[in-house]
Design a protein around this motif. Structure first.
Motif, PDB file in Angstrom:
ATOM      1  N   MET A   1       0.822  -1.200   0.000  1.00  0.00           N
ATOM      2  CA  MET A   1       0.000   0.000   0.000  1.00  0.00           C
ATOM      3  C   MET A   1       0.864   1.261   0.000  1.00  0.00           C
ATOM      4  O   MET A   1       0.639   2.191  -0.772  1.00  0.00           O
ATOM      5  CB  MET A   1      -0.913   0.010   1.233  1.00  0.00           C
ATOM      6  N   VAL A   2       1.859   1.327   0.891  1.00  0.00           N
ATOM      7  CA  VAL A   2       2.712   2.515   0.995  1.00  0.00           C
ATOM      8  C   VAL A   2       3.474   2.733  -0.302  1.00  0.00           C
ATOM      9  O   VAL A   2       3.575   3.861  -0.800  1.00  0.00           O
ATOM     10  CB  VAL A   2       3.681   2.387   2.188  1.00  0.00           C
ATOM     11  N   GLU A   3       3.990   1.646  -0.877  1.00  0.00           N
ATOM     12  CA  GLU A   3       4.705   1.743  -2.144  1.00  0.00           C
ATOM     13  C   GLU A   3       3.775   2.263  -3.244  1.00  0.00           C
ATOM     14  O   GLU A   3       4.148   3.126  -4.046  1.00  0.00           O
ATOM     15  CB  GLU A   3       5.265   0.377  -2.534  1.00  0.00           C
ATOM     16  N   GLU A   4       2.556   1.755  -3.274  1.00  0.00           N
ATOM     17  CA  GLU A   4       1.580   2.156  -4.282  1.00  0.00           C
ATOM     18  C   GLU A   4       1.259   3.647  -4.165  1.00  0.00           C
ATOM     19  O   GLU A   4       1.207   4.372  -5.160  1.00  0.00           O
ATOM     20  CB  GLU A   4       0.294   1.330  -4.091  1.00  0.00           C
ATOM     21  N   MET A   5       1.067   4.110  -2.942  1.00  0.00           N
ATOM     22  CA  MET A   5       0.774   5.522  -2.725  1.00  0.00           C
ATOM     23  C   MET A   5       1.972   6.401  -3.067  1.00  0.00           C
ATOM     24  O   MET A   5       1.845   7.464  -3.672  1.00  0.00           O
ATOM     25  CB  MET A   5       0.370   5.752  -1.265  1.00  0.00           C
ATOM     26  N   HIS A   6       3.138   5.926  -2.671  1.00  0.00           N
ATOM     27  CA  HIS A   6       4.364   6.693  -2.897  1.00  0.00           C
ATOM     28  C   HIS A   6       4.631   6.910  -4.384  1.00  0.00           C
ATOM     29  O   HIS A   6       5.200   7.935  -4.784  1.00  0.00           O
ATOM     30  CB  HIS A   6       5.545   5.959  -2.253  1.00  0.00           C
ATOM     31  N   SER A   7       4.229   5.948  -5.201  1.00  0.00           N
ATOM     32  CA  SER A   7       4.475   6.036  -6.646  1.00  0.00           C
ATOM     33  C   SER A   7       3.328   6.701  -7.410  1.00  0.00           C
ATOM     34  O   SER A   7       3.403   6.839  -8.632  1.00  0.00           O
ATOM     35  CB  SER A   7       4.719   4.637  -7.212  1.00  0.00           C
ATOM     36  N   CYS A   8       2.268   7.099  -6.697  1.00  0.00           N
ATOM     37  CA  CYS A   8       1.101   7.704  -7.346  1.00  0.00           C
ATOM     38  C   CYS A   8       1.355   9.188  -7.620  1.00  0.00           C
ATOM     39  O   CYS A   8       1.532   9.979  -6.685  1.00  0.00           O
ATOM     40  CB  CYS A   8      -0.127   7.544  -6.459  1.00  0.00           C
ATOM     41  N   PRO A   9       1.364   9.597  -8.883  1.00  0.00           N
ATOM     42  CA  PRO A   9       1.677  10.998  -9.223  1.00  0.00           C
ATOM     43  C   PRO A   9       0.609  11.987  -8.754  1.00  0.00           C
ATOM     44  O   PRO A   9       0.865  13.188  -8.656  1.00  0.00           O
ATOM     45  CB  PRO A   9       1.770  10.975 -10.751  1.00  0.00           C
ATOM     46  N   GLU A  10      -0.589  11.491  -8.454  1.00  0.00           N
ATOM     47  CA  GLU A  10      -1.676  12.377  -8.029  1.00  0.00           C
ATOM     48  C   GLU A  10      -1.551  12.799  -6.561  1.00  0.00           C
ATOM     49  O   GLU A  10      -2.222  13.739  -6.124  1.00  0.00           O
ATOM     50  CB  GLU A  10      -3.020  11.686  -8.247  1.00  0.00           C
ATOM     51  N   LEU A  11      -0.687  12.111  -5.805  1.00  0.00           N
ATOM     52  CA  LEU A  11      -0.535  12.431  -4.387  1.00  0.00           C
ATOM     53  C   LEU A  11       0.669  13.344  -4.176  1.00  0.00           C
ATOM     54  O   LEU A  11       1.786  13.014  -4.584  1.00  0.00           O
ATOM     55  CB  LEU A  11      -0.364  11.147  -3.573  1.00  0.00           C
ATOM     56  N   GLU A  12       0.459  14.456  -3.522  1.00  0.00           N
ATOM     57  CA  GLU A  12       1.541  15.406  -3.285  1.00  0.00           C
ATOM     58  C   GLU A  12       2.488  14.918  -2.193  1.00  0.00           C
ATOM     59  O   GLU A  12       3.699  15.127  -2.272  1.00  0.00           O
ATOM     60  CB  GLU A  12       0.968  16.767  -2.880  1.00  0.00           C
ATOM     61  N   GLU A  13       1.933  14.288  -1.173  1.00  0.00           N
ATOM     62  CA  GLU A  13       2.752  13.845  -0.043  1.00  0.00           C
ATOM     63  C   GLU A  13       2.128  12.624   0.615  1.00  0.00           C
ATOM     64  O   GLU A  13       0.911  12.555   0.789  1.00  0.00           O
ATOM     65  CB  GLU A  13       2.896  14.964   0.994  1.00  0.00           C
ATOM     66  N   VAL A  14       2.963  11.677   0.986  1.00  0.00           N
ATOM     67  CA  VAL A  14       2.524  10.496   1.726  1.00  0.00           C
ATOM     68  C   VAL A  14       3.265  10.486   3.058  1.00  0.00           C
ATOM     69  O   VAL A  14       4.486  10.646   3.104  1.00  0.00           O
ATOM     70  CB  VAL A  14       2.823   9.195   0.953  1.00  0.00           C
ATOM     71  N   VAL A  15       2.527  10.317   4.134  1.00  0.00           N
ATOM     72  CA  VAL A  15       3.104  10.274   5.476  1.00  0.00           C
ATOM     73  C   VAL A  15       2.599   9.017   6.178  1.00  0.00           C
ATOM     74  O   VAL A  15       1.416   8.676   6.071  1.00  0.00           O
ATOM     75  CB  VAL A  15       2.702  11.523   6.295  1.00  0.00           C
ATOM     76  N   VAL A  16       3.473   8.328   6.883  1.00  0.00           N
ATOM     77  CA  VAL A  16       3.070   7.165   7.670  1.00  0.00           C
ATOM     78  C   VAL A  16       2.864   7.620   9.113  1.00  0.00           C
ATOM     79  O   VAL A  16       3.773   8.173   9.743  1.00  0.00           O
ATOM     80  CB  VAL A  16       4.116   6.042   7.602  1.00  0.00           C
ATOM     81  N   PHE A  17       1.659   7.406   9.614  1.00  0.00           N
ATOM     82  CA  PHE A  17       1.270   7.800  10.965  1.00  0.00           C
ATOM     83  C   PHE A  17       1.170   6.534  11.804  1.00  0.00           C
ATOM     84  O   PHE A  17       0.253   5.734  11.627  1.00  0.00           O
ATOM     85  CB  PHE A  17      -0.080   8.532  10.893  1.00  0.00           C
ATOM     86  N   PHE A  18       2.116   6.333  12.713  1.00  0.00           N
ATOM     87  CA  PHE A  18       2.190   5.074  13.461  1.00  0.00           C
ATOM     88  C   PHE A  18       1.550   5.254  14.838  1.00  0.00           C
ATOM     89  O   PHE A  18       2.145   5.789  15.761  1.00  0.00           O
ATOM     90  CB  PHE A  18       3.646   4.631  13.617  1.00  0.00           C
ATOM     91  N   TYR A  19       0.296   4.808  14.941  1.00  0.00           N
ATOM     92  CA  TYR A  19      -0.427   4.851  16.212  1.00  0.00           C
ATOM     93  C   TYR A  19      -1.052   3.487  16.450  1.00  0.00           C
ATOM     94  O   TYR A  19      -2.092   3.144  15.874  1.00  0.00           O
ATOM     95  CB  TYR A  19      -1.510   5.932  16.169  1.00  0.00           C
ATOM     96  N   ASN A  20      -0.404   2.684  17.285  1.00  0.00           N
ATOM     97  CA  ASN A  20      -0.837   1.304  17.509  1.00  0.00           C
ATOM     98  C   ASN A  20      -0.763   0.944  18.996  1.00  0.00           C
ATOM     99  O   ASN A  20       0.052   0.104  19.407  1.00  0.00           O
ATOM    100  CB  ASN A  20       0.030   0.346  16.687  1.00  0.00           C
ATOM    101  N   PRO A  21      -1.618   1.572  19.816  1.00  0.00           N
ATOM    102  CA  PRO A  21      -1.588   1.300  21.257  1.00  0.00           C
ATOM    103  C   PRO A  21      -2.054  -0.103  21.623  1.00  0.00           C
ATOM    104  O   PRO A  21      -1.930  -0.519  22.777  1.00  0.00           O
ATOM    105  CB  PRO A  21      -2.547   2.360  21.818  1.00  0.00           C
ATOM    106  N   ASN A  22      -2.592  -0.819  20.634  1.00  0.00           N
ATOM    107  CA  ASN A  22      -3.075  -2.180  20.864  1.00  0.00           C
ATOM    108  C   ASN A  22      -1.954  -3.206  20.947  1.00  0.00           C
ATOM    109  O   ASN A  22      -2.127  -4.280  21.538  1.00  0.00           O
ATOM    110  CB  ASN A  22      -4.022  -2.599  19.732  1.00  0.00           C
ATOM    111  N   ILE A  23      -0.806  -2.896  20.362  1.00  0.00           N
ATOM    112  CA  ILE A  23       0.251  -3.909  20.258  1.00  0.00           C
ATOM    113  C   ILE A  23       0.863  -4.213  21.627  1.00  0.00           C
ATOM    114  O   ILE A  23       1.256  -3.322  22.369  1.00  0.00           O
ATOM    115  CB  ILE A  23       1.339  -3.467  19.269  1.00  0.00           C
TER     116      ILE A  23
END
Length: 236
Positions: A1-23
């Protein structure tokens, strides 16, 4: 998914937001977080590290300790994380959010997407939830190709303490070694991804469907009764 978004020319910026208090435990959380950070660094993607907040997660899921996978607890867990993601996105000028939970066939895509859509509702159209079929055969295979190329750590359970408990109970009933957190040896199989075809087959729809068939049967027979759960597990 991240790779797909990163390579999408229509997206100006991709940021990964890591919020996983369940782990749980913290050791597993740190392993998963560091692998995400490493992948983001390789792709030059900004990584937002949110505080580890398990107490809030346990409060939110109180009373659902014995709910089955894909049940109310999972919905509450998705809701909590998507709400926090949407809040950050709205406060920092982003127009859309998505979640890697939607890429796994071990998750109910409709359940995950429902939490995503619900999280953005309050922003009156200023924020969208990006929904796609991330669980196709093509996307699943590509996910495992990347995992093998990066030699990612193989997670042996969903992430929360209840998933860890239930997975180990099932393993014990089947004579399988318990889950190992970290280290170079996994409780079952290889510690790191290496064969995309084999790994993708382990997440085939047939395998996933059979797992949840057993899980639902177990929940129907025993509910929250620990003794009944242990008895029901003996049939597997």
């Amino acid at each position: 998914m991240v790779e797909e978004m990163h390579s999408c020319p229509e997206l100006e910026e991709v940021v990964v937001f890591f919020y996983n208090p369940n782990i749980h435990p913290r050791k597993e959380y740190e392993i998963r977080k560091e692998e995400n950070k490493r992948f983001c660094e390789r792709l030059s993607i900004k990584f937002i590290d949110v505080d580890y907040d398990p107490d809030s997660w346990y409060t939110r899921t109180k009373g659902m300790e014995y709910d089955p996978e894909r049940g109310r607890r999972c919905t509450s867990c998705f809701d909590m994380r998507m709400e926090r993601t949407a809040l950050y996105a709205s406060q920092h000028g982003f127009h859309a959010i998505a979640t890697t939970n939607a890429t796994s066939r071990w998750k109910d895509a409709k359940q995950v997407d429902g939490s995503g859509y619900k999280a953005v509702e309050k922003y009156d159209g200023l924020l969208q939830y990006w929904c796609q079929d991330w669980q196709s055969d093509e996307m699943t295979l590509r996910k495992y190709q990347i995992s093998a190329e990066e030699k990612f750590y193989k997670q042996e359970y969903c992430g929360c303490s209840y998933s860890l408990r239930d997975s180990n109970d099932w393993r014990k009933a089947n004579g399988i070694p318990k889950i190992q957190i970290g280290g170079e040896e996994a409780g079952l199989g290889e510690r790191y991804f290496s064969d995309p075809l084999v790994d993708a087959e382990e997440e085939s729809q047939d395998v996933v469907d059979e797992f949840f068939k057993q899980a639902n049967e177990l929940a129907a027979k025993s509910g929250n009764d620990v003794k009944k759960r242990k008895e029901a597990l003996k049939v597997y």
